[in-house]
Design a protein around this motif. Sequence first.
Motif, PDB file in Angstrom:
ATOM      1  N   PRO A 116       0.802  -1.221   0.000  1.00 36.00           N
ATOM      2  CA  PRO A 116       0.000   0.000   0.000  1.00 36.00           C
ATOM      3  C   PRO A 116       0.839   1.278   0.000  1.00 36.00           C
ATOM      4  N   ALA A 117       1.980   1.271   0.689  1.00 41.58           N
ATOM      5  CA  ALA A 117       2.812   2.475   0.719  1.00 41.58           C
ATOM      6  C   ALA A 117       3.383   2.771  -0.662  1.00 41.58           C
ATOM      7  N   GLY A 118       3.978   1.771  -1.280  1.00 35.75           N
ATOM      8  CA  GLY A 118       4.586   1.961  -2.594  1.00 35.75           C
ATOM      9  C   GLY A 118       3.563   2.379  -3.638  1.00 35.75           C
ATOM     10  N   LEU A 121       9.221  -1.533  -8.001  1.00 32.86           N
ATOM     11  CA  LEU A 121       9.885  -2.836  -7.949  1.00 32.86           C
ATOM     12  C   LEU A 121       9.304  -3.641  -6.793  1.00 32.86           C
ATOM     13  N   GLU A 122       8.835  -4.845  -7.077  1.00 39.61           N
ATOM     14  CA  GLU A 122       8.206  -5.678  -6.048  1.00 39.61           C
ATOM     15  C   GLU A 122       8.757  -7.098  -6.127  1.00 39.61           C
ATOM     16  N   ARG A 123       9.164  -7.630  -4.971  1.00 38.01           N
ATOM     17  CA  ARG A 123       9.804  -8.956  -5.001  1.00 38.01           C
ATOM     18  C   ARG A 123       8.810 -10.103  -5.128  1.00 38.01           C
ATOM     19  N   GLY A 157       1.340  -6.223  -1.141  1.00 36.22           N
ATOM     20  CA  GLY A 157       2.061  -6.401   0.115  1.00 36.22           C
ATOM     21  C   GLY A 157       1.335  -7.279   1.113  1.00 36.22           C
ATOM     22  N   ILE A 158       1.535  -6.964   2.363  1.00 37.31           N
ATOM     23  CA  ILE A 158       1.026  -7.772   3.466  1.00 37.31           C
ATOM     24  C   ILE A 158      -0.502  -7.831   3.479  1.00 37.31           C
ATOM     25  N   LEU A 159      -1.154  -6.845   2.847  1.00 36.97           N
ATOM     26  CA  LEU A 159      -2.620  -6.805   2.864  1.00 36.97           C
ATOM     27  C   LEU A 159      -3.239  -8.056   2.264  1.00 36.97           C
ATOM     28  N   ILE A 196      -7.096 -10.978   5.555  1.00 35.08           N
ATOM     29  CA  ILE A 196      -8.413 -11.126   4.923  1.00 35.08           C
ATOM     30  C   ILE A 196      -9.535 -10.548   5.771  1.00 35.08           C
ATOM     31  N   HIS A 197      -9.222 -10.124   6.995  1.00 33.97           N
ATOM     32  CA  HIS A 197     -10.261  -9.555   7.859  1.00 33.97           C
ATOM     33  C   HIS A 197     -10.645  -8.161   7.378  1.00 33.97           C
ATOM     34  N   ASN A 198     -11.771  -7.674   7.908  1.00 32.08           N
ATOM     35  CA  ASN A 198     -12.207  -6.333   7.505  1.00 32.08           C
ATOM     36  C   ASN A 198     -11.679  -5.298   8.488  1.00 32.08           C
ATOM     37  N   MET A 257      13.609  -8.408  -6.822  1.00 30.90           N
ATOM     38  CA  MET A 257      14.073  -8.125  -5.462  1.00 30.90           C
ATOM     39  C   MET A 257      15.214  -7.129  -5.515  1.00 30.90           C
ATOM     40  N   VAL A 258      15.035  -6.022  -4.808  1.00 30.48           N
ATOM     41  CA  VAL A 258      16.103  -5.027  -4.763  1.00 30.48           C
ATOM     42  C   VAL A 258      17.155  -5.514  -3.771  1.00 30.48           C
ATOM     43  N   ILE A 259      18.410  -5.529  -4.207  1.00 29.13           N
ATOM     44  CA  ILE A 259      19.459  -6.023  -3.317  1.00 29.13           C
ATOM     45  C   ILE A 259      20.422  -4.926  -2.885  1.00 29.13           C
ATOM     46  N   GLY A 285       5.409   4.348   5.037  1.00 33.43           N
ATOM     47  CA  GLY A 285       4.775   3.067   5.372  1.00 33.43           C
ATOM     48  C   GLY A 285       5.511   2.371   6.498  1.00 33.43           C
ATOM     49  N   ASN A 286       5.375   1.058   6.538  1.00 32.25           N
ATOM     50  CA  ASN A 286       5.926   0.302   7.648  1.00 32.25           C
ATOM     51  C   ASN A 286       7.447   0.228   7.661  1.00 32.25           C
ATOM     52  N   VAL A 287       8.078   0.576   6.553  1.00 33.95           N
ATOM     53  CA  VAL A 287       9.541   0.579   6.564  1.00 33.95           C
ATOM     54  C   VAL A 287      10.046   1.775   7.374  1.00 33.95           C
ATOM     55  N   LEU A 289      -2.612   1.183  11.166  1.00 33.20           N
ATOM     56  CA  LEU A 289      -3.693   1.524  10.256  1.00 33.20           C
ATOM     57  C   LEU A 289      -3.179   1.773   8.852  1.00 33.20           C
ATOM     58  N   VAL A 290      -3.703   0.999   7.917  1.00 30.63           N
ATOM     59  CA  VAL A 290      -3.214   1.152   6.555  1.00 30.63           C
ATOM     60  C   VAL A 290      -3.604   2.514   5.987  1.00 30.63           C
ATOM     61  N   ASP A 291      -4.697   3.077   6.466  1.00 30.47           N
ATOM     62  CA  ASP A 291      -5.098   4.405   5.966  1.00 30.47           C
ATOM     63  C   ASP A 291      -3.999   5.441   6.200  1.00 30.47           C
TER      64      ASP A 291
HETATM   65  C1  LIG Z   1      -1.659  -9.024  10.495  1.00 26.59           C
HETATM   66  C2  LIG Z   1      -1.871  -7.594  10.188  1.00 26.59           C
HETATM   67  C3  LIG Z   1      -3.096  -7.042  10.472  1.00 26.59           C
HETATM   68  C4  LIG Z   1      -3.369  -5.732  10.160  1.00 26.59           C
HETATM   69  N1  LIG Z   1      -4.619  -5.249  10.407  1.00 26.59           N
HETATM   70  C5  LIG Z   1      -4.958  -3.995   9.984  1.00 26.59           C
HETATM   71  C6  LIG Z   1      -6.313  -3.526  10.107  1.00 26.59           C
HETATM   72  O1  LIG Z   1      -7.200  -4.203  10.641  1.00 26.59           O
HETATM   73  N2  LIG Z   1      -6.614  -2.310   9.630  1.00 26.59           N
HETATM   74  C7  LIG Z   1      -5.654  -1.536   9.051  1.00 26.59           C
HETATM   75  O2  LIG Z   1      -5.973  -0.436   8.608  1.00 26.59           O
HETATM   76  N3  LIG Z   1      -4.351  -1.947   8.946  1.00 26.59           N
HETATM   77  C8  LIG Z   1      -3.978  -3.160   9.387  1.00 26.59           C
HETATM   78  N4  LIG Z   1      -2.667  -3.614   9.250  1.00 26.59           N
HETATM   79  C9  LIG Z   1      -1.621  -2.689   8.791  1.00 26.59           C
HETATM   80  C10 LIG Z   1      -1.402  -2.587   7.289  1.00 26.59           C
HETATM   81  O3  LIG Z   1      -1.647  -3.792   6.659  1.00 26.59           O
HETATM   82  C11 LIG Z   1       0.022  -2.211   7.072  1.00 26.59           C
HETATM   83  O4  LIG Z   1       0.253  -1.068   7.816  1.00 26.59           O
HETATM   84  C12 LIG Z   1       0.336  -1.941   5.603  1.00 26.59           C
HETATM   85  O5  LIG Z   1       0.150  -3.096   4.839  1.00 26.59           O
HETATM   86  C13 LIG Z   1       1.770  -1.464   5.436  1.00 26.59           C
HETATM   87  O6  LIG Z   1       2.028  -1.158   4.097  1.00 26.59           O
HETATM   88  P1  LIG Z   1       3.483  -1.100   3.487  1.00 26.59           P
HETATM   89  O7  LIG Z   1       3.308  -0.842   2.046  1.00 26.59           O
HETATM   90  O8  LIG Z   1       4.307  -0.173   4.277  1.00 26.59           O
HETATM   91  O9  LIG Z   1       4.119  -2.540   3.733  1.00 26.59           O
HETATM   92  P2  LIG Z   1       3.780  -3.974   3.110  1.00 26.59           P
HETATM   93  O10 LIG Z   1       2.352  -4.179   2.923  1.00 26.59           O
HETATM   94  O11 LIG Z   1       4.518  -4.945   3.957  1.00 26.59           O
HETATM   95  O12 LIG Z   1       4.460  -3.930   1.670  1.00 26.59           O
HETATM   96  C14 LIG Z   1       5.861  -3.935   1.467  1.00 26.59           C
HETATM   97  C15 LIG Z   1       6.155  -4.530   0.117  1.00 26.59           C
HETATM   98  O13 LIG Z   1       7.535  -4.350  -0.198  1.00 26.59           O
HETATM   99  C16 LIG Z   1       8.026  -5.533  -0.770  1.00 26.59           C
HETATM  100  N5  LIG Z   1       9.476  -5.571  -0.559  1.00 26.59           N
HETATM  101  C17 LIG Z   1      10.132  -5.628   0.629  1.00 26.59           C
HETATM  102  N6  LIG Z   1      11.468  -5.660   0.425  1.00 26.59           N
HETATM  103  C18 LIG Z   1      11.657  -5.617  -0.899  1.00 26.59           C
HETATM  104  C19 LIG Z   1      12.827  -5.628  -1.725  1.00 26.59           C
HETATM  105  N7  LIG Z   1      14.052  -5.700  -1.217  1.00 26.59           N
HETATM  106  N8  LIG Z   1      12.648  -5.569  -3.063  1.00 26.59           N
HETATM  107  C20 LIG Z   1      11.413  -5.496  -3.610  1.00 26.59           C
HETATM  108  N9  LIG Z   1      10.283  -5.495  -2.874  1.00 26.59           N
HETATM  109  C21 LIG Z   1      10.403  -5.551  -1.542  1.00 26.59           C
HETATM  110  C22 LIG Z   1       7.272  -6.632  -0.059  1.00 26.59           C
HETATM  111  O14 LIG Z   1       7.245  -7.823  -0.802  1.00 26.59           O
HETATM  112  C23 LIG Z   1       5.883  -6.024   0.082  1.00 26.59           C
HETATM  113  O15 LIG Z   1       5.044  -6.316  -1.007  1.00 26.59           O
HETATM  114  C24 LIG Z   1      -2.361  -4.928   9.572  1.00 26.59           C
HETATM  115  C25 LIG Z   1      -1.099  -5.482   9.320  1.00 26.59           C
HETATM  116  C26 LIG Z   1      -0.846  -6.794   9.615  1.00 26.59           C
HETATM  117  C27 LIG Z   1       0.517  -7.368   9.323  1.00 26.59           C
END
Ligand SMILES: Cc1cc2nc3c(=O)[nH]c(=O)nc-3n(C[C@H](O)[C@H](O)[C@H](O)COP(=O)(O)OP(=O)(O)OC[C@H]3O[C@@H](n4cnc5c(N)ncnc54)[C@H](O)[C@@H]3O)c2cc1C
Lengths: 122, 419
Positions: free
Chosen positions: B13-15, B33-35, B41-43, B47-49, B85-87, B294-296, B302-304
């Motif tokens: 979601p961040a990217g 770039l996505e590995r 991503g983690i979403l 599968i929950h709402n 995969m970015v290295i 994002g999470n990095v 909260l994904v929002d």
């Molecule tokens: C179990 C769980 C429950 C959650 N529940 C909720 C909820 O109920 N409501 C809500 O709003 N939020 C919830 N969240 C939070 C939300 O899902 C996350 O905050 C959000 O997904 C983070 O987005 P992101 O893009 O930063 O990271 P991610 O979704 O982790 O995406 C990072 C992406 O980067 C890729 N990547 C990493 N390293 C590399 C690399 N070297 N090269 C290429 N690609 C790479 C990964 O493969 C991945 O696709 C939950 C999270 C989890 C884990």
Amino acid sequence: MKETKQLVCISCPMGCRLEVEMEDKTILQVSGNLCSRGIVYANKELTNPTRILTSILPIIGGVEEMVSVKSKTDIPKNRVFECVKSLKGLVLQAPIHVGDVIVKDLCGTGVSLVATKTVLKK
Amino acid sequence: MRNVDVCIIGGGPAGLAAALSARKEGIENILILERETFLGGILNQCIHNGFGLHTFKEELTGPEYAARYVQMVEEASIPVLLDTMVIDISKDKVVTAISPQAGLIQIQAISIVLAMGCRERPRGALNIPGFRPSGIYSAGTAQRYVNIEGFLPGKEVVILGSGDIGLIMARRMTLEGAHVLMVCEILPFSGGLKRNIVQCLDDFNIPLRLSHTITKIHGKYRVEGVTVQQVSLDKTPIAGTEEFVACDTILLSVGLIPENELSRKAGLKIHTTTQGPLVNDRFETSIPGVFACGNVLHVHDLVDWVSQEAEFAGQFAAQFVKLGSQISRLLPIVCGYGIRYTVPTTLCIDSMKTLTTVRFRVTDVFKDYYLDVFVGQVRVSHQKKRIVAPGEMESILFKKHWLDSKTEDEEITILLQKE
Ligand SMILES: Cc1cc2nc3c(=O)[nH]c(=O)nc-3n(C[C@H](O)[C@H](O)[C@H](O)COP(=O)(O)OP(=O)(O)OC[C@H]3O[C@@H](n4cnc5c(N)ncnc54)[C@H](O)[C@@H]3O)c2cc1C
Ligand code: SF4
């Protein structure tokens, strides 16, 4: 008799702490909610609590093994288990798209089960 | 070498949100770039709402939320490289990646947006005596097994740690027919969202044992049980409170850490608390033109907020392409009493927006405190907070005009006060 009930609104992740003032079975006032959904939630939770059901189902011939699903709207909380059990044995066929109706009426709740993910054919 | 204006690392979601906003700012040459084989991503495994109420004004599941962004990225025809995969990222912003199809790829970028998400704290980080039998999973791995691969890793489950993933998995496994015996939390409060305690534990009468931990794992080949013990405030187990709980599975939900191997290698300054890169209010790291969101950057519940933050990061990354660096004087934000960290840690006084969101977490549970902001000795904001807890990210809208009273090299301090 007047009493105050504490609830946590689960309608969104803000998780507002609600204080519900009740007299017998009627709600007099809800406070602590950041938006109007909190009031709706308090009313429901104290009369007929409901939840959204989410699960997964196996899918054949797709690019993935499983497809995620949810009840389109909330269902009575005490029927959640029954509804989950009714899904056992169900196997889908790819392709499935987000929003596709999988089950029209979940155990007579009148609520449908829809896909929350698109899984295309392999 | 391929030349790209804005190169985005990670297609969660961040990217995705960063890419969309860079495009909105008029940048044509973007690359994600996505590995993994899929975007989102983690979403995809959540599968929950509970996602998207702020962004889309409706409650979506993780895969649905991801699908909306994936669709927007497709409609905007933003190029994506999957299975890539970015290295390595160099100081001169050369991104090196590998993929089974293309082999080694090198990209020269003007702006880079780091959006690699986070990973779970490894089991080794926990010192629980006993053998290492099978049946011990991190909660996120279990989530992947159940929700993506479709199999249940165990029947009798004890969960250690009350982070959101653990709570969500307690419900998920219960619905799939497992028996979740308890969730043990070493702290006197839960690190998860309150709503998850209500709908994942209370709904199913799963006990949450606060100030309890697992002190021993029994079983040589497969988990046969755990010793659960109460702990004192300094987290040391209290003798005489040992209790044997028979189980075949242990889920560890003991926290997430930003995925920052790449950032470290690139020489970015890392925040000692969040373990994410240090950024200013433009989400720019210690290397100009390298942004993070994002999470990095810091773990979000909260994904929002992730999407919102990423939108700004994408916008600033685009501005960097068009205008170069916008940074001159940086003013530090100091964490006062009760504040564990802030993101950003500095504000660019000259280019800052009239309103900037400063996100933070608190160190403990505080009831009826005031959140105060000081510029030097002057209090510029005083807000009542009914309750704040470490498990929930807080934010404050920092107004640029608060700095009007600033004389010289004063700091900004954010703190909690009783009155
Ligand atoms: C179990 C769980 C429950 C959650 N529940 C909720 C909820 O109920 N409501 C809500 O709003 N939020 C919830 N969240 C939070 C939300 O899902 C996350 O905050 C959000 O997904 C983070 O987005 P992101 O893009 O930063 O990271 P991610 O979704 O982790 O995406 C990072 C992406 O980067 C890729 N990547 C990493 N390293 C590399 C690399 N070297 N090269 C290429 N690609 C790479 C990964 O493969 C991945 O696709 C939950 C999270 C989890 C884990
Ligand atoms: S009252 Fe509104 S803001 Fe608060 S938790 Fe409920 S839905 Fe969310």
